[in-house]
Design an enzyme around this catalytic site. Structure first.
Site: not given
Ligand code: ADP
Ligand code: MG
Ligand code: ZN
Length: 625
Positions: A205, A208, A210, A427
């Protein structure tokens, strides 16, 4: 060739002549030249409004046009004599206002500067023409750069990235160590007859690490790093992509040993034949060229191609065959230990006070990528810097964490009391639903301070790194997402647009459950979203690989699932409406509520007043492990 050259030289000479004649027009005395005899007549006829006598050049401005011009000039044979002759007249006329202005300047009509300037300009023109001529021959023309690869060469004085900068990716580093060894010492491998992989695909993804890993390989092996993005190959002009690929590999071979890094290779390596334009479109040519080049260096030439993608499934199978990208290295999201290591790397050069525990942060950031973690520390540093504090505290990191997950706080936005109450109910609905869903992560923080796009937020952070989600977990996620809307409907009697994001997410989850993960009985264990995509220009569109009847069933099942979750949620909130209103009251009085305070409220304990409201509460070090 020779005749062509003479021709172009001739052309430049013609241009030069034209330019020179133009210049001489500008620099010669402007206006209409008239005979001397007419000059005295003009003065006597009281026609001269003003004049300038510069050396022997006389320029006059006239009241009425002479030969169609109001400015005329002439060269005087004897300027002194002229002035002597006209002295009385000039005095008279300037006193009576006929002659409004005159100036007499000594010196040549053509100053030295007037002569030199055209020469300089002519010289420049010549130089320019010559440069142009040479440029043609040496391909310095910008048009010739079209096919050149737009690579970024690692600059030597650029700080070198090494494996030390990549934290928590031990397995990935180990796999890449082989590449480093080969680049450092190719002979050792070739002597023994080992075939070194030409290409490795880094899959994972976004964020990460690369790109970082690829750079680190180059840094470790101390070789050149040529990087290019797949989208750089995709150009408007046919054939440009292919020639860029060729150029890239030529460049790499020249400077070998080297690493070619193709980022986002899916932009160019998409399956062939999936385009709408049919057969031989530009992208296919580029891809074909890439395949040819990768086959091309069969002899170990010291060039290794690394590529990165997060969609290996859409790559053309030919790219993954032996001799091409036949190895895949999966770069995943880091685990707790990895996150701590990454945080340590990015905390270098930042001062942290002793409230900060990177271990705690690592625990609380399940699912974060290296890029997210780097961003987290950076946001915290920016916040501290804005307040002129040189040292980061855990509060900064908490605020950064909230900002990253829910957008920046907007305290300046003044909410109406009525809006505040709606937000608090919304909430509290989420929070109470979460509390009563067995698989849901615990509530960490509730606030009615607006953040980003939302008026309030409820946080729940995953307790551990489990990346597998069960059907029940997904279902309960939907129930909690609907909590806001259900609470509005139950306790306000009207519903608001504030729930639109919740509804989007719930719908997407339900759709995935039904059509992607085969989680509904009626459709069976079949995935209908197979990732089949059509390439239209630069956009991708999902293709339907199922019938209209199935499409209708999917829609139906999604609605059924959401309806079920809605009813479930409604039942929960009705049952616990008393607690829900306690939470609402607390929020209206205090704006925010910590996970601990919320739990106390739900369990009927007393809510501690000034407990900290940090997202990291509950993630502190425990004795386990
Ligand atoms: P990708 O190419 O996978 O999208 P990048 O390599 O561009 O990700 O990572 C972006 C940034 O995130 C890096 O520049 C780095 O600062 C940080 N990062 C990502 N992974 C790591 C890691 N394992 N260790 C340290 N920093 C990381
Ligand atoms: Mg990248
Ligand atoms: Zn909501």
């Amino acid at each position: 060739m020779k005749s062509k050259r003479t021709l172009s030289i001739l052309l430049y000479l013609v241009i030069l002549a034209a330019v020179l004649s133009m210049l001489s027009g500008i620099f010669s005395s402007s206006g209409n030249t008239i005979a001397y005899s007419r000059v005295t007549e003009l003065f006597k006829a009281e026609q001269v409004k003003s004049f300038l006598l510069q050396g022997d050049q006389l320029t006059m401005e006239l009241y009425s046009p002479y030969n169609g011009k109001t400015t005329v000039s002439t060269t005087l044979g004897d300027p002194e004599g002229f002035l002597d002759e006209m002295e009385q007249l000039l005095q008279q006329q300037s006193e009576s206002g006929i002659l409004t202005a005159y100036d007499i300047v000594a010196g040549e009509g053509w100053s030295a500067f007037d002569l030199v300037l055209p020469l300089i300009i002519a010289g420049l023109v010549l130089l320019f023409a010559w440069a142009l001529l040479m440029g043609r021959m040496n391909s310095g023309n910008p048009l010739n750069n079209f096919g050149k690869a737009r690579t970024v060469l690692g600059v030597p004085d650029d700080r070198k990235v090494t494996f030390d900068d990549v934290a928590g990716a031990d397995e990935e580093k180990q796999e890449l160590q082989e590449v480093v060894d080969f680049l450092r010492n190719p002979d050792k491998f070739t002597q023994i007859g080992a075939r070194i992989p030409h290409g490795m695909l880094l899959v994972g993804p976004p964020g990460t690490g690369k790109t970082l890993l690829a750079r680190a390989v180059a840094g470790e092996a101390d070789v050149q790093f040529l990087s290019i993005s797949g989208s750089d190959f995709v150009e408007m002009y046919v054939g440009v992509g292919a020639s860029r690929v060729r150029d890239l590999f030529d460049q790499a071979k020249k400077i070998a040993p080297a690493i070619i890094f193709i980022d986002e290779i899916d932009a160019v390596g998409r399956k062939r034949g999936s385009g709408l334009g049919g057969g031989h479109d530009e992208k296919e040519q580029t891809l074909n060229q890439l395949l040819v080049e990768m086959d091309g260096f069969s002899k170990n030439e010291g060039v290794i191609v690394l590529a990165a993608t997060n969609r290996p499934d859409i790559l053309d199978p030919a790219l993954l065959r032996p001799g091409r990208f036949d190895r895949q290295i999966h770069v995943g999201r880091p685990d707790v230990r990895g996150r701590e290591e990454i945080l340590k790397v990015h905390a270098r050069g930042k001062k942290l006070d002793d409230t900060v525990s990177l271990k705690t942060i690592a625990r609380a950031t399940s699912g974060f990528t290296g890029a997210d973690l780097s961003n987290l520390l950076n946001e915290a540093a920016i916040m501290a810097a804005r307040e002129d504090r040189p040292v980061l505290s855990m509060d900064d990191l908490n605020e950064a964490m909230m900002k990253i997950t829910a957008g920046p706080a907007k305290r300046s936005r003044v909410a109406q009391r009525r809006d505040l109450k709606c937000t608090a109910i919304h909430e509290a609905g989420h929070a109470v639903a979460m509390y009563h869903l067995p698989t849901h992560d615990p509530v960490r923080h509730i606030t009615i301070i607006p953040r980003g796009q939302s008026l309030g937020s409820t946080w729940s952070l995953p307790q551990d790194d489990s990346s597998n989600m069960t059907r029940n977990e997904m279902y309960e996620q939907i129930v909690s997402l609907l909590g806001g809307r259900v609470a509005e409907a139950l306790f306000i009697g009207d519903i608001s647009v504030g729930a639109s994001n919740d509804i989007d997410r719930a719908t997407k989850l339900a759709k995935d459950m039904v059509a992607r993960y085969g989680m509904c009985e009626k459709l069976g264990t079949v995935s209908y979203l197979d990732g089949g995509e059509v390439f239209i220009g630069r956009d991708y569109q999902q293709t339907k690989s199922y019938s209209e009847a199935v499409a209708a069933t999917i829609d139906e099942e999604v609605k059924l699932l959401i309806d079920k979750a809605y009813d479930h949620c409604k039942q929960l909130l009705e049952e616990h409406s008393g607690k829900l209103h306690e939470v609402v009251e607390y929020l209206l009085a205090n704006e925010s509520m910590s996970g601990e305070q919320f739990a106390a409220c739900m369990e009927g304990r007393e809510i501690a007043e000034c407990s900290s409201t940090s997202l990291f509460d509950g993630f502190e070090e425990t004795t386990e492990e």
